[in-house]
Design a protein around this motif. Sequence first.
Motif, short mmCIF file in Angstrom:
data_model
loop_
_atom_site.label_atom_id
_atom_site.label_comp_id
_atom_site.label_asym_id
_atom_site.label_seq_id
_atom_site.Cartn_x
_atom_site.Cartn_y
_atom_site.Cartn_z
N ALA A 3 0.83 -1.21 0.00
CA ALA A 3 0.00 0.00 0.00
C ALA A 3 0.87 1.26 0.00
N VAL A 4 1.98 1.24 0.74
CA VAL A 4 2.90 2.39 0.78
C VAL A 4 3.51 2.59 -0.61
N ASN A 5 3.95 1.50 -1.21
CA ASN A 5 4.55 1.58 -2.55
C ASN A 5 3.55 2.17 -3.55
N LYS A 6 2.33 1.66 -3.53
CA LYS A 6 1.30 2.15 -4.45
C LYS A 6 1.02 3.64 -4.21
N ALA A 7 0.94 4.03 -2.95
CA ALA A 7 0.66 5.43 -2.62
C ALA A 7 1.78 6.35 -3.12
N LEU A 8 3.03 5.94 -2.91
CA LEU A 8 4.16 6.75 -3.37
C LEU A 8 4.16 6.89 -4.89
N LYS A 10 1.55 6.58 -6.93
CA LYS A 10 0.40 7.40 -7.33
C LYS A 10 0.66 8.89 -7.11
N VAL A 11 1.21 9.22 -5.96
CA VAL A 11 1.48 10.62 -5.64
C VAL A 11 2.53 11.18 -6.61
N ALA A 12 3.58 10.41 -6.86
CA ALA A 12 4.63 10.88 -7.77
C ALA A 12 4.07 11.12 -9.17
N LYS A 13 3.23 10.22 -9.66
CA LYS A 13 2.63 10.37 -11.00
C LYS A 13 1.69 11.57 -11.04
N LEU A 14 0.86 11.71 -10.02
CA LEU A 14 -0.08 12.83 -9.98
C LEU A 14 0.65 14.17 -9.87
N TYR A 15 1.69 14.21 -9.06
CA TYR A 15 2.44 15.45 -8.92
C TYR A 15 3.08 15.82 -10.25
N ARG A 16 3.66 14.84 -10.92
CA ARG A 16 4.31 15.09 -12.23
C ARG A 16 3.27 15.59 -13.25
N ALA A 17 2.08 15.00 -13.25
CA ALA A 17 1.03 15.43 -14.17
C ALA A 17 0.56 16.85 -13.84
N ALA A 18 0.38 17.14 -12.56
CA ALA A 18 -0.03 18.49 -12.15
C ALA A 18 1.06 19.50 -12.49
N GLN A 19 2.30 19.11 -12.29
CA GLN A 19 3.43 19.96 -12.62
C GLN A 19 3.45 20.25 -14.12
N ALA A 20 3.24 19.22 -14.93
CA ALA A 20 3.22 19.39 -16.39
C ALA A 20 2.10 20.33 -16.81
N ASP A 21 0.91 20.16 -16.23
CA ASP A 21 -0.22 21.02 -16.57
C ASP A 21 0.06 22.47 -16.18
#
Length: 144
Positions: A3-8, A10-21
């Motif tokens: 669960a920790v691995n999945k959360a990290l 997910k957060v990394a991917k979402l942050y990168r997407a938000a950063q790109a936008d």
Amino acid sequence: MLAVNKALVKVAKLYRAAQADTLSALGLHPGQDVLLWTLGGAPDGMLISEIAAQLGVEQPTVTRSLSRLDQGGWFVREPVPGDRRATLVRLTAKGRAVIPAVEAAWRTLAETATGGMTDSDQERLLGLLETVRTNLLTVATDTE
């Protein structure tokens, strides 16, 4: 632990997407913001080797990133007298002008990511993330 691995991830991917936008409004991609911001701290310019050292990446990585930014008019490349292999990179007026917008984008991302958190929550999060980073240094090289 899964669960920790999945959360990290997910957060990394979402942050990168938000950063790109967020950066796309400035005509930039993730990573280019940091490169320009780094150059912004050196009014007299920096050698590619200095940029690489400061960013914790290899020189070819910086060269590729600069090539992707080349058409934007953000910087100029200048030869270094006495060293044909070295290149000095200096921000243009346009490059200097985008730095406050980059910093504002970073603030917006941080505020969005930590929305609803108290100052205490944010301090704890920073501490936990630093612990994660320190732990990961045992298996990976730090790039920041």
